[in-house]
Design a protein around this motif. Sequence first.
Motif, short mmCIF file in Angstrom:
data_model
loop_
_atom_site.label_atom_id
_atom_site.label_comp_id
_atom_site.label_asym_id
_atom_site.label_seq_id
_atom_site.Cartn_x
_atom_site.Cartn_y
_atom_site.Cartn_z
N GLU A 233 -13.31 -0.44 -0.82
CA GLU A 233 -12.14 0.19 -1.45
C GLU A 233 -11.48 1.20 -0.51
OE1 GLU A 233 -10.66 -0.69 -4.33
OE2 GLU A 233 -12.10 -2.33 -4.17
N LYS A 236 -9.61 -0.77 2.26
CA LYS A 236 -8.38 -1.33 1.71
C LYS A 236 -7.31 -0.24 1.57
CE LYS A 236 -6.72 -3.90 -2.39
NZ LYS A 236 -5.86 -2.88 -3.02
N TYR A 237 -7.71 0.90 1.04
CA TYR A 237 -6.77 2.00 0.82
C TYR A 237 -6.22 2.51 2.15
CZ TYR A 237 -4.88 6.22 -1.41
OH TYR A 237 -4.05 7.22 -1.89
N GLU A 240 -3.59 0.22 3.46
CA GLU A 240 -2.35 0.35 2.69
C GLU A 240 -1.58 1.59 3.13
OE1 GLU A 240 -3.84 0.45 -1.27
OE2 GLU A 240 -3.92 -1.74 -1.48
N LEU A 241 -2.28 2.68 3.37
CA LEU A 241 -1.63 3.93 3.79
C LEU A 241 -0.98 3.79 5.17
CD1 LEU A 241 -4.32 6.54 2.67
CD2 LEU A 241 -2.08 6.19 1.62
N LYS A 581 -10.09 9.79 -2.15
CA LYS A 581 -10.42 8.43 -2.59
C LYS A 581 -11.91 8.17 -2.51
CE LYS A 581 -9.15 4.16 -3.72
NZ LYS A 581 -8.47 3.83 -4.99
N GLU A 593 0.39 10.62 -2.06
CA GLU A 593 0.18 9.18 -2.05
C GLU A 593 1.52 8.42 -2.01
OE1 GLU A 593 -2.85 6.28 -4.29
OE2 GLU A 593 -1.30 7.09 -5.62
N LEU A 597 2.46 5.98 1.09
CA LEU A 597 2.55 4.54 0.84
C LEU A 597 3.95 4.01 1.11
CD1 LEU A 597 0.41 4.13 -2.41
CD2 LEU A 597 -0.20 3.42 -0.10
#
Length: 644
Positions: A233, A236-237, A240-241, A581, A593, A597
């Motif tokens: 997780e 993945k985060y 994405e960032l 996170k 966030e 993002l």
Amino acid sequence: MRKVLLPTIIFVVTILLVIRLFYLQVIDDSLKLKSDNNAIKIQYDYPERGYIYDRNGKLLVANQPSYDIMVIPKDVKNLDTVEFCSLLNITKEEFLKKIAKAKVYSPRLPSVFLAQLNKKEYAAFQEIQRKFNGFYIQKRSLRDYQVAFGANVFGFITQVNESIIEKNKYYNSGDLIGKQGVEESYEEILRGIKGVKYIQKDKYNRDIGSYKEGRFDTIAVQGNDINLTLDAELQKYGEELMINKRGGIVAIEPSTGEILALVTAPSYDPAILVGRQRSKNYTMLYHDSIAKPLYDRGLLAEYTPGSPFKILTGLVALQEGVIDENTSFVCHHGFSYARGRFMRCHDSGVSVLHNGIYNSCNTYFASVYMKTINKYKKPSDGVDAWSKHLRTFGLGQFMGYDLPTGKKGSLPTSKTYKKMYPGWGWDSKTIVSNAIGQGEVLMTPIQLANMIATVANRGFYYTPHIIKKIKGGQIDKKFTTKHVTSIDRKYYEPMISGLFDVYNLGTAHGLNVEGIDICGKTGTAENYTKINGKRVKLQDHSIFVAFAPKDNPKIAIAVFVENGYWGSRWAGPITSLMIEKYIKRKITRKDLEKRMLEGSLQAEYNKYITNPIKDTLINKSIKTPIKPTVKDTNGIKKSTTPQN
């Protein structure tokens, strides 16, 4: 005695030769197997590769069936080439090229003609396979990615080349092997052991059963499963960032050295390197010389570390006894250290270690560094003593982690400067840019992460690693061996106090997360490239290192965002979000966030383009950004910008 000795030796040798010949001809059939090779068909049974899981047992990489068309060139007879090519959707030219390649490998041994057919293609070929003498189907397993992230960590599977076959007799033409990432590092564990079947053939080249009733056959052994230290997780985060940004994120669990996240940006979906389009997609990624998605910035990119390096400058000075935590210096928005040389600083007033850290005062750390070097009669001795301390943090060397790629960075010594300045002397003023991480020091993001993990541990670290568990095996003991730095534990506490107030009072004020005590350090590193032989300054890099919680830390992290302006603009918010996170498993800082993002640096990357002929900056409509170099070897020959 001599008359007896010679006949005895001859008799003994003769007996040994007779015994050996009897064994080879009567007992051991392996040589007969080789001599009968023309009448025997060898079939391999390929095992499934081991599955890959994350630290929490989440399945990341599994397997899916695949089918290769194999060819034995000498057996190809009476082939309807038009029908064959039409069925497989290839041209006659492609057919001839593949057959020629197979003959070069061996006319008598099987090699891959067409790899990785899907189920539909396999079914169509199998239905009329009998018409195509010399061709048969070989079932294999390909990777089936359960996630769309982590490509740089996993690596990929590809066919072996002739060089690999020559070096390792386990592999034959058409075999698959892991490349890059854990697929390469743990190839022997993941691949398993392929089985072999020997099929007897009659004079009409027809299969008539197993050779010697299967005495020499072996069964395939499935590869071992592995658990990575990765937190799926968090990985993945992090990816994405970092969308629409370039750089790297490395997160480590300080108490173990386990890598929690290893992000490189930009990246790609690992699934595109599976199937018949793998070669085409790999070529596309490989030739992207601008974004460089195959380049793992977390392990390979060597950057000037900027202000996070001040942590080490301060610790070495404390250990060398040239300052204590109350030693003060006065800053007037900069530091004049030589005739005509001025290092700018955003700070002013009196600085001691505590506020020097949280305000990131260039004057304070430049002064501290010069005192460290000047402690010794010769600057060469001072630099070597300073460098020796830093090597205990893993700098200037390959770190020994279990991934197949990496760079060792650069840590200057007296030899460095003797080469740089052969015709004239140098001293602490000449190399003072090192104090703030801007001189000849280069670090990779994983070295930065390991450095801050060492600080979090108050003076020790474990070699960063990606393997957590091997089914049926043990991880290397070097990953559980503690490395202790040359800095006494007592000197870490005042440094950590200053790092804690970076969030409360200093350059990261406003990035704090409620309920988590974070210690961190912002950084801004100058970024230059050469165009037409001229040194051109590009937008600065954004850097941040941190660990949390302050006591009993669970995560240490380094974030590097290329062309990201200053530390608290991009790298700082990403760091805070990654920490929250991991520790809270949720995000409360929705403001940060949303900004991270949705934020993009593509416009910044598109500012600089190169003419492929003249290698000069031209109109940005061409959309070909130059690749900025991050190394700056000009030392004090420039005025240094604020490094907060």
